[in-house]
Design an enzyme around this catalytic site. Structure first.
Site, mmCIF file in Angstrom:
data_model
loop_
_atom_site.group_PDB
_atom_site.id
_atom_site.type_symbol
_atom_site.label_atom_id
_atom_site.label_comp_id
_atom_site.label_asym_id
_atom_site.label_seq_id
_atom_site.Cartn_x
_atom_site.Cartn_y
_atom_site.Cartn_z
ATOM 1 N N SER A 1 0.828 -1.201 0.000
ATOM 2 C CA SER A 1 0.000 0.000 0.000
ATOM 3 C C SER A 1 0.872 1.265 0.000
ATOM 4 O O SER A 1 1.676 1.444 -0.916
ATOM 5 C CB SER A 1 -0.958 -0.053 1.195
ATOM 6 O OG SER A 1 -1.933 0.939 1.107
ATOM 7 N N ASP B 1 -10.064 -3.822 -4.950
ATOM 8 C CA ASP B 1 -9.159 -2.830 -4.374
ATOM 9 C C ASP B 1 -9.155 -1.597 -5.268
ATOM 10 O O ASP B 1 -8.930 -1.708 -6.477
ATOM 11 C CB ASP B 1 -7.746 -3.437 -4.293
ATOM 12 C CG ASP B 1 -6.706 -2.479 -3.734
ATOM 13 O OD1 ASP B 1 -7.067 -1.360 -3.313
ATOM 14 O OD2 ASP B 1 -5.514 -2.854 -3.720
ATOM 15 N N HIS C 1 -8.054 -4.814 -0.512
ATOM 16 C CA HIS C 1 -6.922 -4.000 -0.065
ATOM 17 C C HIS C 1 -6.610 -4.250 1.415
ATOM 18 O O HIS C 1 -7.506 -4.262 2.249
ATOM 19 C CB HIS C 1 -7.205 -2.506 -0.275
ATOM 20 C CG HIS C 1 -5.997 -1.666 -0.070
ATOM 21 N ND1 HIS C 1 -5.063 -1.471 -1.064
ATOM 22 C CD2 HIS C 1 -5.527 -1.014 1.015
ATOM 23 C CE1 HIS C 1 -4.078 -0.725 -0.585
ATOM 24 N NE2 HIS C 1 -4.341 -0.428 0.671
#
Length: 352
Positions: A138, A292, A322
């Site tokens: 991320s 995501d 995610h």
């Protein structure tokens, strides 16, 4: 929404969020030496396998996720232990400074400084200079991509062997790519939150979030310039079958651009780096999740790397969302696809 957060005391919300996510202190690990150190004044945690090794091990610099706002060494303790044990590697987990207290480029500079320090002292940790990899999920994937680009042209340090980008966020030009619409309300990262975190990292506040979501923060000529890299046209058709909303054009607002123009810097949005940088990048591993909002950032970067002759291993979790890797063994709770994703990273590392 940003203004509501300002009114209700943004800082108290973030403090609470950090508290909830902080992770429990784990006991000793029978297979690893673990120590907290400082690399160039940046706090790090080093994981070294206890077993004797035939030669120098591979090294991994790990940058945690959390929107540049959340996350810590403790939050990712289980993930880093797993990577170190399963791939028999020395892992360095980096505690970079967090937003909004520390704005861009603080996090990027901390990750770069810690990486440079490690590359200068590899023999001290029994690490092979030819097998050092940067890795992050991320926001950490964003930082890994930025550090990798910065070091790509550097001749005075060992060249990175690879970069591992786990559902990375790589651009803030377009929050209307197909994955942003398809997954706008899917946990753990909603579309609004993605823009909110990017603005907190950039400016320390989330003003103009609505304009950024609508796309009125980028001048038409720049939008045109970057269209060759940031465009739904570059996303394979099979990712558009869940429906894509055509974007109604919005008017450009110059004063908003003035506050966010650093979004066009590759150290913040690595997808915007020039080809001359991208083609020097090391072998890459990209993990994307179907559910995501950041899926398309990963797909667009995959295409850019491949177009520039960089070898890419791509792993797509059809049932992933995610943040799934950070939930590995979370309170004894784990998603099978998160474990598959983590194991795909381990398998890639073992191939280096």
């Amino acid at each position: 929404q940003g203004r509501i957060l300002e009114k209700t005391g943004l800082c108290s919300q973030i403090t609470f969020g950090r508290y909830v996510r902080q992770g429990r202190k784990l006991g000793l690990d029978p297979k690893l030496f673990i120590q907290d150190l400082q690399f160039n004044e940046v706090p790090v945690r080093v994981y070294q396998p206890k077993a004797t090794s035939d030669g120098p091990r591979r090294g991994i610099l790990f940058f945690h996720g959390g929107g540049w706002v959340f996350g810590s060494l403790d939050t990712y303790e289980k993930v880093c232990r797993y990577l170190s044990r399963e791939s028999d590697s020395v892992v360095v987990s980096v505690q970079y400074r967090l937003a909004p207290e520390h704005k861009y480029p603080a996090a990027y500079e901390d990750c770069l400084n810690a990486t440079q320090h490690f590359l200068q002292h590899l023999q001290h940790y029994g690490v092979d200079p030819a097998r050092v990899t940067v890795c992050g999920d991320s926001a950490g994937g964003n930082l890994a991509a930025a550090v990798s680009q910065t070091l790509a042209g550097s001749s005075d340090l060992p060249r990175l062997r690879a970069q591992i980008l786990i559902y990375p966020g790589l651009q803030a030009l377009d929050f209307n790519l197909p994955s942003y619409h398809q997954n706008r309300g899917v946990p753990l990262l909603f579309r609004e939150r993605a823009a909110f975190f990017a603005l907190l990292y950039l400016n320390g506040d989330a003003l103009h979030m609505q304009e950024v979501l609508e796309g009125s923060h980028i001048p038409p000529d720049m939008r045109l310039k970057y269209r060759k890299w940031v465009s739904p046209d570059n996303i394979p058709e099979e990712f558009k079958v869940r429906g894509v909303k055509p974007l109604r054009s919005t008017d450009f607002i110059a004063e908003v651009y003035e506050t966010v123009k650093r979004f066009c810097e590759p150290n913040l949005c690595p997808l915007l780096a020039e080809d001359s940088v991208v083609h020097q990048l090391p072998e890459s591993f990209i993990l994307t999740c179907e559910y995501d909002v950041l899926r398309d950032d990963g797909l667009l970067y995959k295409k850019r790397l491949e177009d520039n002759g960089v070898r890419v291993t791509w792993y797509h979790l059809e049932d992933g969302f995610h943040g799934i890797i950070s939930l590995y063994d979370y309170c004894g709770f784990s998603f099978p696809s998160g474990k598959r994703g983590l194991d795909s990273v381990v398998n890639f590392l073992k191939s280096l």
